[in-house]
Scaffold this motif. Structure first.
Motif, mmCIF file in Angstrom:
data_model
loop_
_atom_site.group_PDB
_atom_site.id
_atom_site.type_symbol
_atom_site.label_atom_id
_atom_site.label_comp_id
_atom_site.label_asym_id
_atom_site.label_seq_id
_atom_site.Cartn_x
_atom_site.Cartn_y
_atom_site.Cartn_z
ATOM 1 N N TRP A 1 26.794 85.924 68.325
ATOM 2 C CA TRP A 1 26.883 84.876 69.332
ATOM 3 C C TRP A 1 25.837 85.043 70.424
ATOM 4 O O TRP A 1 25.512 86.131 70.860
ATOM 5 C CB TRP A 1 28.272 84.866 69.952
ATOM 6 N N GLU B 1 36.089 84.651 68.883
ATOM 7 C CA GLU B 1 36.569 85.927 68.360
ATOM 8 C C GLU B 1 35.880 86.246 67.037
ATOM 9 O O GLU B 1 35.739 85.389 66.166
ATOM 10 C CB GLU B 1 38.083 85.840 68.140
ATOM 11 N N GLY B 2 35.421 87.478 66.894
ATOM 12 C CA GLY B 2 34.786 87.913 65.657
ATOM 13 C C GLY B 2 33.290 87.617 65.570
ATOM 14 O O GLY B 2 32.674 87.858 64.542
ATOM 15 N N TRP B 3 32.714 87.082 66.625
ATOM 16 C CA TRP B 3 31.284 86.737 66.597
ATOM 17 C C TRP B 3 30.426 87.794 67.278
ATOM 18 O O TRP B 3 29.275 87.537 67.611
ATOM 19 C CB TRP B 3 31.064 85.388 67.255
ATOM 20 N N GLU B 4 30.932 88.981 67.491
ATOM 21 C CA GLU B 4 30.162 90.043 68.123
ATOM 22 C C GLU B 4 28.882 90.282 67.332
ATOM 23 O O GLU B 4 28.882 90.323 66.116
ATOM 24 C CB GLU B 4 30.970 91.352 68.190
#
Length: 128
Positions: free
Chosen positions: A89, A83-86
């Protein structure tokens, strides 16, 4: 989340060579001559610890671990995007986290550095 710990097959002789190569690379990259006055030099990894492999029970994370808790390098690969690595990643990337005890008694850490596996199975850093 539980993790199984498996020691990599590395003889003491191979571990010694591995640590010597690592020390040489660190010296070439961050040589003592380049450290400014008043800067702190953190210790290298302990030479008597094997390379370990850890895989969590969810099957989502793989870790290659060298050293001991608080004094280690850990390469982590996530199979699904945290979550939050858009935008950051990538399933092919490994992330490096380093932890070192400082001579001042504080714990030091750094996270980041993207690595990918090359055609020979080695982790190599992705150039920015």
């Amino acid at each position: 989340m539980s993790a199984a710990l498996t020691l990599a097959p590395m003889s003491p002789a191979v571990a010694k060579v591995w640590h010597k190569l690592q020390a040489t690379m660190l010296k070439e990259t961050h040589g003592v001559d380049t450290v400014p006055p008043g800067a702190m030099v953190l210790p290298p990894l302990p030479e008597d610890r094997p390379l370990c492999f850890r895989h969590d029970s969810s099957g989502d994370t793989v870790v290659l671990y060298m050293g001991v808790t608080g004094h280690n390098d850990a390469f982590t690969k996530y199979w699904t995007m945290p979550e939050g690595w858009e935008g950051f990643w990538n399933q092919a990337r490994w992330r490096l986290n380093r932890y070192r005890p400082g001579p001042d008694g504080n714990s030091w850490s750094t996270a980041g550095g993207a690595y990918v596996m090359d055609d020979f199975g080695d982790l190599v850093q992705v150039q920015r």
